[in-house]
Write an enzyme that holds these catalytic residues in place. Sequence first.
Site, PDB file in Angstrom:
ATOM      1  CB  THR A 464      -0.867   0.041   1.268  1.00 12.60           C
ATOM      2  OG1 THR A 464       0.015  -0.115   2.395  1.00 12.60           O
ATOM      3  CG2 THR A 464      -1.864  -1.099   1.279  1.00 12.60           C
ATOM      4  N   PRO A 587       0.819  11.517  -3.405  1.00  9.11           N
ATOM      5  CG  PRO A 587       0.612  13.711  -4.165  1.00  9.11           C
ATOM      6  CD  PRO A 587       1.297  12.870  -3.121  1.00  9.11           C
ATOM      7  CB  THR A 589       2.299   5.509  -3.190  1.00  7.57           C
ATOM      8  OG1 THR A 589       1.948   6.470  -2.194  1.00  7.57           O
ATOM      9  CG2 THR A 589       3.807   5.380  -3.264  1.00  7.57           C
ATOM     10  CE  LYS A 656     -13.961  11.700   3.274  1.00  7.39           C
ATOM     11  NZ  LYS A 656     -15.007  12.160   2.314  1.00  7.39           N
ATOM     12  N   GLY A 659      -7.346   2.386  -0.416  1.00  7.88           N
ATOM     13  CA  GLY A 659      -6.945   1.069  -0.900  1.00  7.88           C
ATOM     14  C   GLY A 659      -8.052   0.313  -1.610  1.00  7.88           C
ATOM     15  CD  GLU A 660     -10.777  -2.233   1.403  1.00  6.90           C
ATOM     16  OE1 GLU A 660     -11.488  -3.231   1.483  1.00  6.90           O
ATOM     17  OE2 GLU A 660     -10.411  -1.570   2.395  1.00  6.90           O
TER      18      GLU A 660
END
Lengths: 694, 174, 327
Positions: A464, A587, A589, A656, A659-660
């Site tokens: 991540t 920004p 990654t 916020k 990852g999803e």
Amino acid sequence: MTVTPTRAVGTDFDRVEAAEKVTGTARYAYEHAPDRDTVYAVPVQSVIARGEVVNVDTDGALTLPGVIAAVWHGNAPRLGPADDPELALFQSRRVAYRGQLVAGVIAETLETAREAARRLRVEYAQEPHDVVLRVDHPKMYKPSKVNPAYPTDTEYGDPDAALEKAAVTVDLTYSTPAEHNNPMEPHATVAVWENDGLVVYDSNQGSSAVRDTLAGLFGLPPDAVRVIAPHVGGGFGSKGTPRPGVVLAALAAKVTGRAVKVTMTRQQMFALVGYRTPIIQRVRLGADEDGTLRAIVHDAFEQTSTVQEFAEQTTTPTRIMYAAPNRRTTHRLAPLDVPTPSWMRAPGECPGMFALESAMDELAIACGVDPIELRIRNEPETDPESGLPFSSRNLVACLREGAARFGWADRDPAPGVRREGRRLVGTGVAAATYPAYRLPSRATARAEPDGGFTVRIAAADIGTGARTALTQIAADALRTAPERVRVEVGDSALPTASLAGGSSGTASWGTAVVRACEALLRELDRYGGRRPQEAAADTTAEVEAAERLSRHAFGAQFAEVGVDVDTGEVRVSRLLGVFGVGRVINPKTARSQFIGGMTMGLGMALMEEGVMDVEFGDYLNHDFAQYHIPACADVPDIEVHWVDEVDDRLNPMGSKGIGEIGIVGTAAAVANAVHHATGVRVRDLPIRLDRLVG
Amino acid sequence: MDGTNLPETATITLDVNGVDHEITVDTRSSLLDVLREHLDLIGAKKGCDHGQCGACTVLVDGRRINACLQLAVALHGSSITTVEGLADGDGLHPIQRAFIEHDAFQCGYCTPGQLCSAVGVLAEAAAGWPSVVTQDLSATPALDGDEIRERMSGNLCRCGAYVNIVAAIGEVAE
Amino acid sequence: MRPFVYERAEEARSAVAAVADRPDAMYLGGGTNLVDLMRLGVAEPARLVDVSRLPYDTVGVRPDGALRIGAAVRNSDLAAHPAVRRAHPLLAQALLAGASGQVRNMATVGGNLLQRTRCAYFQDITKPCNKRNPGSGCPAREGDHRNLAIIGHSEACVATHPSDMAVALAALDAVVHLEGRDGPRTLPLTELYRLPGDDPRRDTVLDPADLITEVTVPALSFGGRSHYRKVRDRASFAFAVVSVAAALDVAGGVVRDCRIAFGAIAPVPWRARRAEEALRGAPATEDAFAAAARAELGQARPLRDNAFKVPLARNLLVRTLTELVVA
């Protein structure tokens, strides 16, 4: 000494561990060999879907030179209680699904262990199995809650009456198949017992949780277990909870007194590490002529295993997406003789939004309203079910920004009319959302004598970029340069932290890191800058005291597809995602993570399907040649943007999770584009050429 | 059964990243397992063990192959380059620098295979090899985006870093 | 994997001698399928005779234009060979459509021809399969068979042959050169493979000791006007759902001659002789191409979930031939 204030957060940073990863020196779990002769344990899986293990004949295996032991229910040590019965390895004769572990073989070499495992003779008492999910399954029941702790059903107003009276209604059934997480690194563990304690090098999404589980199973105090996971080759939810392999490694190491390595094969992963349940969803929408929603009803039917209940929160995004006075969401489960489903990237939001956002597209067509306009028209002012204010909500901004960038204004809504050579071309849009969770964590920060800083937290970087983001966050909190900060993660010996899951990592760990850094600055202040100093933080109280708000990220997904008129092959030619996710820490990654989620969404749309072998009861296509994930050639140049979103009611970073949300809505955007291209509405994923060849 | 219980072994020589090794291997051992379990060269990864993901990609005598499908015993006398051998001392290979610059990886597990495969792709393109998306088979193909995407399709990435991988290789190809 | 003896063959005769009369010995080429099957427990040789370094590693062009392809030539080298690219583009395309760059660098021509089906049941030793375990049954007939055969299959077996290269070679009238117990012999490639009937165990007519040494491809005057098109579930690195290899000779709007073979619809690379027959002398029009497809695919007996392959194969043939007319 004057420290130049820096603003690391919001700036592009290369991954801290980038050099290790490109030179092949980053060590993953299976690549740790404690300094003693390490041996190999190979898992043996059940070949029946339901019944009992009567006996295991280990003679054929044990006579092979180099075989050390074979472990099964008949000879395995008894374990302590586990929250997850999947981890009660060899504690019962029962077989609850095909592929469940029934034995393990330990040998000096990998080659011998594999051959010995093949020679083990397992005798079963087989019972008939039941592995097919259907809406009218007699065992379908209402779980007491859905993952992780949402109400199973919700209802407001009188949705049935409102549907009855609505000027325009759609009543549609969608299905999504079993999907398998398939991180590139298979689940792996190296375990060794040292001085009555247990050390495991393990591939997981949270070392603190693995430590606590192993301590319970082996009757140890938590501090006698150490779980080390510096690099993890992806998880996507499948490494969020401990899996049977880690227990096998610890058990085998205990039985043999040796350091033991265990890895799942790719094939074994299809049964043993969780997957996204197949889901049948019915969506009913009732609207005025202009598309204003009067009623939303969303019902989900899913499977779970007989070992452990897992209830996917499929319809929860529908509870917050659109305004409508009358609404209902439900979840029902059928316990089958199947492997236990679990988390897979955006459980709930990902499949739920495929159905809702496909249905919104169908409603837009039924009303003759542009699909973006339809969504804007139904934008709620507050959370439509809880009534809470949103901490921030920029769905409309994302849709408008995306429409401008994608060239949506010129779109002719007529389906099946754009030809480019032998391809039909179409575009589609869908909304995305994901909750902004935050969980309690601890961290320490230390001012080192050499002027640097060390921040410690048992976070997990599963790809991540967490290690990098926390370095930036700590640097800003310490008012120093990121180069002066060293962040240690991936070890249960570090301060206890929450999982890398629910897109909660940066928010949860970042809060703890900021608080620890702030405390350290106070200490330094108090002692006139004298080093070393150390400070700790625990965010339990802060997280629990947070104001009650509806906190969610939002986004808009746009897709363009070409469908071969002769073969029905669908290829995605453009993907654009625009997101509202608070402040973006890194920004560089972040963009990668959004693109990665959208890429996985493309796979969900077009190719991913675990095929249940009804006769034998397992997922038949259990390898990468048969279970297709996107290859490089499937993925076009994906464009990602985010809108400026300032939200100071989330956490100290104003961020916020990201990852999803990238996977949410992608499949609906693609399916809507396929309809726009061809006029064919595919409601059952994946959209393979079978449905489109004519 | 017969005498097949005992592992069969053979002694082979391999040049790995410029270092000669004489090793005794089980005939069943893949090159991948020999590298990872015996030589502690852990760069090449095991993602599927069946040639279906490319995480194990290494270069044998300069050509990219799947080390998981390659029996080590059959390589006696070969030269192998793994990801550990790409850099020249402390100086990263241009493809390694480009992967960092373009953030062409997330979890990093497929990365060594992607890198070795990319080096192979560059060599294959330099040799004028076509791909299935090459329109004119009689011409020497240029490594544009479509060519890179097709040629790199033997290396799966579940994090979904393809967009950045293609950009990184495209930059080095220029 | 069962322990095995490994030996590297120095020449063809000694290789044949090493395998003959040893039922548990097998040849090893690039290993891309055999090692895979050994790891799955599907293949259990006790002896591997490595033939990948035999001196059959070159591609030559005979004075009459025929190609001589050594069995140990790697797939990628064959695809990149100038003579193949120039005179037999469909063969280059078929090779390049197969597997991945890495696998093509390993796989040999001989091994490619002899690879086994990728039917999921064949590859899983915990389940029945008549091909792997004669008499155990065929779960694919009632189970998952979306990507299995629609033509040439039997009650006992519905598997498909997975090779792309072999489809192109079948269309090109390739000839397989063998070294066997009784010395060298040749066999048309289309006669190498056998339909399953009630004995699906053997994919080919070869004796276990038969060693493929070479494949020859006769010159084809219109080989330059040929194409291999593979339809698959993802854009690359996937086995075919249906593929077609076609070469077309058109003069004055009439088909003078053609070569057609289908992949992934049958237990063997499926040479479409009925379609070819229907086309010779016919106008080079979409209608005639569709009629030719019907002539061939009229024999199809799809299973419950793979009927879509019939229109797919038809459309693919019509499209490929139409594009060859324009080309």
